[in-house]
Design a protein around this motif. Structure first.
Motif, mmCIF file in Angstrom:
data_model
loop_
_atom_site.group_PDB
_atom_site.id
_atom_site.type_symbol
_atom_site.label_atom_id
_atom_site.label_comp_id
_atom_site.label_asym_id
_atom_site.label_seq_id
_atom_site.Cartn_x
_atom_site.Cartn_y
_atom_site.Cartn_z
ATOM 1 N N SER A 1 68.393 50.931 67.177
ATOM 2 C CA SER A 1 67.735 49.648 67.428
ATOM 3 C C SER A 1 66.474 49.826 68.266
ATOM 4 O O SER A 1 65.450 49.174 68.022
ATOM 5 N N LEU A 2 66.541 50.704 69.255
ATOM 6 C CA LEU A 2 65.349 50.989 70.052
ATOM 7 C C LEU A 2 64.233 51.546 69.174
ATOM 8 O O LEU A 2 63.069 51.157 69.280
ATOM 9 N N HIS A 3 64.582 52.480 68.291
ATOM 10 C CA HIS A 3 63.583 53.048 67.387
ATOM 11 C C HIS A 3 63.026 51.980 66.448
ATOM 12 O O HIS A 3 61.816 51.953 66.177
ATOM 13 N N ALA A 4 63.889 51.099 65.935
ATOM 14 C CA ALA A 4 63.430 50.060 65.023
ATOM 15 C C ALA A 4 62.468 49.094 65.713
ATOM 16 O O ALA A 4 61.581 48.529 65.073
ATOM 17 N N LEU A 5 62.640 48.923 67.017
ATOM 18 C CA LEU A 5 61.759 48.048 67.777
ATOM 19 C C LEU A 5 60.500 48.768 68.256
ATOM 20 O O LEU A 5 59.672 48.170 68.956
ATOM 21 N N GLY A 6 60.366 50.028 67.898
ATOM 22 C CA GLY A 6 59.175 50.780 68.272
ATOM 23 C C GLY A 6 59.209 51.340 69.671
ATOM 24 O O GLY A 6 58.168 51.717 70.215
ATOM 25 N N VAL A 7 60.395 51.447 70.267
ATOM 26 C CA VAL A 7 60.515 52.006 71.617
ATOM 27 C C VAL A 7 60.578 53.521 71.507
ATOM 28 O O VAL A 7 61.572 54.076 71.013
ATOM 29 N N ASP A 8 59.532 54.199 71.932
ATOM 30 C CA ASP A 8 59.527 55.661 71.913
ATOM 31 C C ASP A 8 59.653 56.260 73.301
ATOM 32 O O ASP A 8 59.672 57.476 73.469
ATOM 33 N N ARG A 9 59.760 55.391 74.313
ATOM 34 C CA ARG A 9 59.926 55.865 75.685
ATOM 35 C C ARG A 9 60.660 54.808 76.503
ATOM 36 O O ARG A 9 60.338 53.626 76.426
ATOM 37 N N LEU A 10 61.680 55.221 77.232
ATOM 38 C CA LEU A 10 62.357 54.344 78.181
ATOM 39 C C LEU A 10 61.883 54.686 79.581
ATOM 40 O O LEU A 10 61.917 55.851 79.991
ATOM 41 N N ASP A 11 61.442 53.673 80.316
ATOM 42 C CA ASP A 11 60.950 53.913 81.675
ATOM 43 C C ASP A 11 62.072 53.893 82.700
ATOM 44 O O ASP A 11 61.904 54.458 83.789
ATOM 45 N N ARG A 12 63.196 53.289 82.365
ATOM 46 C CA ARG A 12 64.313 53.240 83.313
ATOM 47 C C ARG A 12 65.588 52.902 82.558
ATOM 48 O O ARG A 12 65.584 52.086 81.636
ATOM 49 N N LEU A 13 66.674 53.525 82.969
ATOM 50 C CA LEU A 13 68.000 53.228 82.424
ATOM 51 C C LEU A 13 68.906 52.843 83.577
ATOM 52 O O LEU A 13 69.132 53.642 84.499
#
Length: 783
Positions: A577-589
């Motif tokens: 889902s992150l990839h489908a939304l175009g998220v290629d980097r997470l700044d914080r988990l």
């Protein structure tokens, strides 16, 4: 004479108007278009529509006029409507969700025995509910969790099983399991209850093909031992993919050679070609035979026998059946000594598959198979033109990868940048060397273990030499790339662009066609304005995972559950889902606390985004490097304020150690509190910063009775509450008392269990909350 002439004239006219159906490429495309139209519908029309369409289609396809084209369209429409309705009728009714059934049937395929449970497919022959016989037949996917016996293929059992309809999760990306269930004929899923009524009725018979497959798989495992080589050889030999680890699947995806490990059409076709070659040699070795039997008459049955034999050994799954059927149609046409062009043969195969299995158009393999063959036919040199193989194969592989790129990105949302080179090396070795050796070994390993074992050793050495090279290629930084979801018009534009770019030399500006790929590969994303942010609560069942996205930063709160069976929602839902939304980097988990329904997917997210800092209310339970949440930690991204509140810091373990996150921007705010209970959320009220309205509340603990106290609701005055819970979960979440608390305060409450993923934008012009099941509606959805 006069009367005879008058009587036969209408018959002659009828003969001129009607005849046997003619199948052309255009007719096959029309039939395909009719089938596709059905699958674009959110719900099916009344069943009589399919019957009427069929009655109209049959005379039209026999009519000797242009009416044949709409006739084929109506035929595809009718077949898909009727089969779709039959699939829905066969599915377990929603009213029987969670009931215990007594079912009788046979185990199909190869059971997957794991330490905690055994997964298997069960063909239901009869069923009863509360002692009353019910109409439930078809394929069920079951788990046997406790004290599971050794399950053998083809054995007949009576089981007490708790069943539910095959309802899946709906998210921006990832696999649509409800569509997959319809496509494979799955009518129910569930698990076996440990009751005295569950017992073996009859053993497998001697003609059980799956029993042979199981014996061969175990023999390969014993000979090669555990590890990569054994798992890959078992997949190539008998289609047993259960032992392939997630790390190995990642290598296959990164290099784009996963289709080789599956029982692909390439392998089945190669076996058919081998059978034809053997028949041709036999024909030449016996001169008398050449005088009595033409070569094609001998080659066609032998080729079909080899293809069918490999298909049976591979388990005769739906994709394998489609491939064998394609080969059978082409060979029968050749056997009939009719001149059939390759494109005409392809059209015959497509129509035959759609007649045999109309719902095949739902499968990605259907599109990739026919598109790949059609592209290769277009690229192949004309008769009489010869080119060195070392020059032709790289060209074909590169152009094929480019031509299939729009379809691959649209279907899977990812592509392998090293795929063309990896396939160029892997396809010849695996298809023409490793697979034949492995198949010979599989046939010999039971009657002649020594000979079969030596062949397996040889195949293992060759395969592992290739595998080491694939691992090196998969580890390259740019080996695999994920693409964000794009609209349908971008896919159509990209397809036209590829067709333009692959036009013959001499056509001007061919290179400009590649520019039409850009909307698909780099889709436009509306960024949140300064001070605004978006919220995505993913549909992860009885767990939690929430994405918060500002104009240029992304934070993930909780990673979804991972079950004892190894099923990881982070791998199957959150990361896609992150990839489908175009998220290629997470700044914080931020992981609220260490319970498995919130932290289970942490390790998978960490592998996908290794540079992302992690903090949690229980960092010691995560199994990855993480820091403890510190109350009062603040930061700002793109005009949006973030603050961590460790409200439950005094608790020793569990829900009240949840790390609370407050997000506030110019246009609204969000509060996420994990599984915090009412015991602690009252103290949270005193710590809350000033939060902008409207406020969205992530309802704590999946909406349990002891979450989101009246004091908290009165202090926050949220406009919307978001609940992440499993459909008809055993805990009854959200609890009626909590629902009543929200209703009394006129707070809208939305649940992922009923709506799929939820998306809210807090911007200058906020819209209504987006609900995944509304946006991705389809006739196969389980309601």
């Amino acid at each position: 004479m006069g009367q005879g002439t008058i009587g036969t004239a209408p018959e002659n006219r009828m003969g001129r108007r009607f005849g046997w159906p003619q199948i052309t490429v255009t007719h096959a495309l029309a039939m395909l278009g009719g089938g596709l139209l059905v699958h674009l519908l959110g719900s099916l029309p009344p069943v009589w529509c399919g019957s009427v369409a069929m009655l109209l289609a049959l005379p039209l396809i026999c009519h000797r006029s242009h009416a044949r084209l709409p006739g084929w369209f109506l035929l595809g429409l009718a077949l898909n409507l009727l089969h779709a309705q039959a699939a829905l009728d066969a599915r377990l009714p929603a009213a029987w969700h969670g009931e215990d059934f007594d079912i009788v049937g046979r185990i199909r395929g190869l059971p997957d025995a794991m330490p905690e449970s055994t997964r298997f497919e069960f063909e239901i022959e009869s069923a009863s509910l509360h002692g009353r016989v019910v109409n439930l037949r078809g394929l069920a996917r079951l788990n046997w969790y406790e004290r599971a016996p050794v399950l053998q293929p083809c054995t007949r059992w009576q089981l007490r099983a708790r069943l539910r309809p095959p309802r899946g999760l709906v998210n921006p990306g990832g696999y649509d399991s409800e569509r997959g269930a319809i496509q494979h004929g799955v009518v129910a899923v569930g698990y076996v209850r440990n009751a005295p009524d569950s017992r073996l009725i009859a053993s497998a018979d001697a003609l059980c093909i799956d029993g042979w497959r199981s014996a061969i798989s175990h023999a390969i495992a014993e000979r090669i031992g555990p590890g990569t080589a054994s798992s890959l050889l078992r997949a190539l030999a008998v289609g047993d993919q259960h032992a392939i680890s997630e790390d190995n699947w990642q290598v296959l995806r990164a290099t784009g050679i996963g289709h080789l490990i599956a029982i692909s059409g390439l392998h089945v076709g190669m076996l058919a070609a081998l059978g034809a070659l053997i028949a041709r040699r036999l024909w030449k070795w016996f001169p008398k035979l050449t005088l009595r039997v033409p070569g094609p008459i001998l080659e066609a049955p032998m080729a079909l026998a080899f293809a069918l034999g490999y298909g049976l050994l591979a388990g005769m799954g739906v994709p394998t059946i489609r491939t064998v059927l394609m080969i059978a149609v082409v060979l029968v046409a050749r056997l009939s000594r009719r001149a059939v062009s390759v494109s005409h043969g392809l059209a015959l195969a497509a129509v035959s598959i759609m007649l045999f299995d109309p719902l095949a158009v739902l499968a990605a393999g259907f599109w990739l198979s026919f598109a790949g063959v059609a592209i290769l036919l277009t690229l192949t040199q004309p008769a009489g033109v010869r080119r060195a193989a070392w020059r032709e194969l790289p060209r074909l592989q590169l152009v094929l990868s480019l031509a299939l790129l729009p379809l691959t990105v649209w279907l899977f949302g990812q592509g392998s940048l090293v795929g063309p080179l990896a396939n160029l090396m892997a396809v010849p070795l695996v298809s023409f060397v490793v697979v034949p050796i492995t198949l010979c070994a599989s046939l010999l390993i039971l009657p002649f273990p020594l000979v079969g074992g030596l062949l397996l050793d040889w195949a293992s050495v060759l395969l592992m030499a290739l595998w080491k090279l694939m691992q090196v290629m998969a580890a390259l930084p740019a080996a695999q790339h994920y693409f964000a979801q794009a609209p349908i018009w971008a896919f159509v534009l990209a397809t036209l662009g590829v067709a333009w770019a692959l036009l013959p030399r001499g056509v001007p500006a061919r290179g400009l066609g590649l520019c039409l790929l850009l909307p698909l590969l780099v889709p436009h994303r509306t960024q949140a304005e300064h001070g605004g942010f978006g919220v995505w609560m993913f549909d992860v069942g009885q767990g939690l995972s929430v994405l918060v996205r500002t104009g240029g930063h992304c934070l993930l709160y909780d990673a979804g559950p991972r079950y004892p069976s190894g099923y990881d929602l982070a791998e199957t839902v959150v990361i896609p889902s992150l990839h489908a939304l175009g998220v290629d980097r997470l700044d914080r988990l931020v992981i609220s606390h260490g319970d498995g329904d919130h932290a289970g997917g942490t390790q998978a997210v960490h592998r996908a985004f290794p540079d992302t800092p992690i903090e949690s209310g229980e960092p010691e339970r995560l199994g990855v490097p993480a820091t403890a949440c510190r109350s009062g930690t603040r930061w700002q991204w793109d005009g949006v304020d973030f603050q961590i509140l460790a409200a439950g810091g005094g608790a020793s373990r569990g829900n009240d150690r949840s790390c609370v996150l407050a997000v506030s921007g110019r246009f609204g705010s969000l509060l996420l509190s994990g599984d915090l209970t009412t015991r602690e959320d009252r103290s949270l009220v005193d710590q809350l910063p000033a939060l902008a309205q409207p406020l969205i509340l992530g309802v704590a603990h999946h909406g349990s009775r002891n979450a989101s106290s009246e004091a908290l609701l009165d202090a926050l005055r949220p406009r919307l509450g978001l609940v992440s819970a499993g459909f008809r979960n055993q805990f009854g979440h959200p609890h009626p008392e909590l629902v009543e608390r929200f209703r009394e305060r006129s707070i809208e409450l939305i649940n992922t269990a009923d709506n799929g993923y939820l998306h809210v934008e807090l911007g200058e012009n906020p819209g209504l909350p987006e609900r995944g099941r509304d946006l991705r509606s389809a006739w196969w959805r389980v309601h």
